[in-house]
Design an enzyme around this catalytic site. Structure first.
Site: not given
Ligand code: F6P
Length: 557
Positions: A208, A214, A280-281, A366, A397, A521
């Protein structure tokens, strides 16, 4: 946005507290004395059949929960969300994931601007791209069609697409595979590209913000992998121009920040946008679902959206007494704030839903893991239970022991479908029937338990009778659907979105921000030089962190 109501100061909260004090649930007696209980507490929402009757709920509790919804203004808040008001107060944003699945021609306005036409414009581009990849018209740099799509994203840019891809595996086009890279642990990227042919691999960088460490790190690693392997195979020359051409054929992006996409080297023409009013979620139904759209095709993706919309309609237009997401959300408040439940299990009896609990962890935790209300005042009740789960029967189990006989209350949602994806037989036995017998048996055992008399009647040695007693009155919700179609999956997703919303409104919190992820972060960025050997940065750290980093430095070859 009007200030939140302090739920704990309402008459309904007070009433629920009184009811909880003398609460002696007795599902055996409730069912025996009330033949209408199942019918009264079973609801239909789109294609979902939702049985709430095995919950620790009587008429008085239900009435008080509905009164609570009334006092906190759930209906007004729901209208505010659907109307596009900026209910994400701390980020100043509207919350309109429901617009992502609004049918063409519907009007949903943000600040007087109808957003539905642009939603469909992007969807049309995603669908056209998906068709190109599926038909082989989209080719890699050497003219070969794409066989593997690698989605690079994390959080909402990963969990939704991977969960839905796994859930809808029977709908995936033969010869196409998706892989999902999320973790910055380099093992993830290394394992996911292992064995891939760069000439037939397409990367979708989904972020987003297009700033996520990452995702951008993994995207650069993937790009380096692509260049190295194409060059090694003599598929491209050793020139910047050739490398750029390779990126154009093997990388597309999904983001709200198209300028940053371009800066990364991806042609904005190969990028799909979305909007800041999509959390995002809550974004699997936006262009973030491009990998899924490629895999299952536009028609099935449209069915997923239609299923979500059907649940939106149910939530938007059904009175609260029969409104499944609202009732499930209110029940969760009852369990967590009045009966002491800290966690909530989601137990799909559908192997294809094996990533659904993980997906729900981000959606629910979240969203509702907050300690201040949307006006900054501290909450005065518990919020956000820990959601977790594994598919049945594997969980049986492993951890069901605690749910059946432990000292903690673990409300659980059981999810199953009538039509199996793979209708296998074991001799004369339909294995799906064996499977579902477990679903029915578990919810029955949890509700009704087994008394000491029943245990004794089986001739059990008196010394171990207590260990073999099942107290029962362990609450479950049973959710069933005809089959795990894209539409049903969409309905399930939207069901949990709206029950999460309901809980957030009761607690008066902003379910759409996520400030709690920021500190870690920032600190990771500050610590990176120390980890890489910078003594001055190391010296600034607290003693424990210093010792841990030093341990790492000593043991890293
Ligand atoms: O760190 C949390 C977050 O902001 C989430 O809310 C989001 O889904 C995820 O990181 C990834 O963010 P992006 O889509 O901006 O890479």
């Amino acid at each position: 946005m009007t200030p939140p109501v302090d739920a704990t100061a309402t008459a309904a909260w007070h009433r629920l507290g009184e009811l909880a004090e003398d609460f002696r649930p007795d599902l055996r007696a409730w069912f025996a004395d009330d033949p209408g209980r199942v019918d009264r507490l079973t609801f239909t929402a789109a294609d979902l059949h939702v049985d709430l009757s095995k919950n620790l709920l009587d008429d008085e509790v239900l009435a008080a929960l509905l009164a609570l919804a009334d006092e906190v203004g759930l209906v007004e808040r729901r209208e505010a969300m659907f109307r596009g008001e900026r209910i994400n107060v701390t980020e100043g944003r509207a919350v309109l994931h429901t617009a992502l699945r609004a049918p063409r021609g519907t009007v949903v306005e943000v600040d007087g601007h109808d957003v539905v036409p642009e939603v469909h414009e992007v969807l049309d581009r995603v669908y056209a791209f998906a068709e190109q990849v599926r038909s082989g018209a989209w080719t890699g740099i050497t003219g070969r069609p794409i066989s593997t799509v690698v989605n690079i994203g994390i959080g909402g840019s990963d969990l939704g697409p991977v969960m839905a891809y796994e859930a809808l595996e029977p709908y995936v086009q033969d010869g196409l595979e998706c892989r999902f890279v999320s973790n910055i642990d380099p093992t993830d990227l290394a394992q996911k590209v292992a064995g891939l042919d760069p000439e037939t691999t397409l990367f979708i960088v989904a972020s987003k913000t297009f700033t996520t460490l990452e995702t951008l790190t993994n995207a650069r690693l993937a790009r380096a992998w692509l260049w190295e392997h194409l060059q090694r195979a003599d598929a491209i020359e050793d020139s910047d121009e050739a490398r750029l051409r390779a990126v154009a054929r093997h990388f597309v992006a999904v983001s709200t920040a198209l300028d940053k996409v371009e800066a990364f080297g991806i042609d904005p023409g190969n990028a799909f946008g979305f909007w800041d009013w999509v959390g995002g979620r809550y974004s699997v139904d936006s262009a973030i679902g491009t990998s899924l759209a490629v895999a299952i095709g536009p028609a099935h993706f449209a069915d997923l959206l239609a299923g979500m919309h059907a649940m939106d309609e149910h939530f938007h237009h059904t009175e609260l007494a029969g409104n499944v997401p609202a009732l499930m959300g209110l029940l969760n408040v009852w369990y967590s704030d009045f009966l002491g439940a800290d966690t909530h299990a989601v137990l799909p009896y559908a192997q294809l839903l094996h990533r659904f609990p993980a997906y729900l962890q981000q959606l629910t935790m979240e969203s509702n893991g907050k300690r201040v209300r949307w006006d900054g005042s501290p909450v005065t009740s518990g919020t956000g239970e820990v959601f977790w789960g594994e598919p049945g029967t594997n969980g049986q189990h492993a951890f069901y022991q605690l749910i059946h006989q432990g000292t903690r209350l673990v409300p659980a949602d059981f999810i199953a479908v009538a039509e199996p994806a793979y209708p296998l037989r074991d001799g004369d036995t339909d294995v799906h029937e064996l499977f579902l017998a477990n679903f029915f048996a578990q919810t029955k055992a949890l509700a009704f338990g087994k008394t000491a008399e029943e245990v004794r009647a089986e001739g059990t040695d008196e010394a171990i009778v207590p260990a073999r007693v099942f107290p029962g009155n362990r609450p479950t919700t049973s959710i069933m659907a005809p089959a795990l179609t894209p539409s049903v999956l969409g309905q399930l997703i939207a069901l949990y979105e709206h029950l999460t919303f309901t809980q957030g409104i009761v607690w008066g919190i902003d379910s759409f921000d996520q400030w709690g992820v920021e500190l870690g972060k920032q600190l990771a960025q500050q610590l990176t030089p120390a980890v890489a050997g910078d003594e001055a940065t190391l010296a600034e750290q607290d003693p424990s962190t210093k010792a841990l980093v030093s341990y790492y430095r000593r043991h890293r070859a």
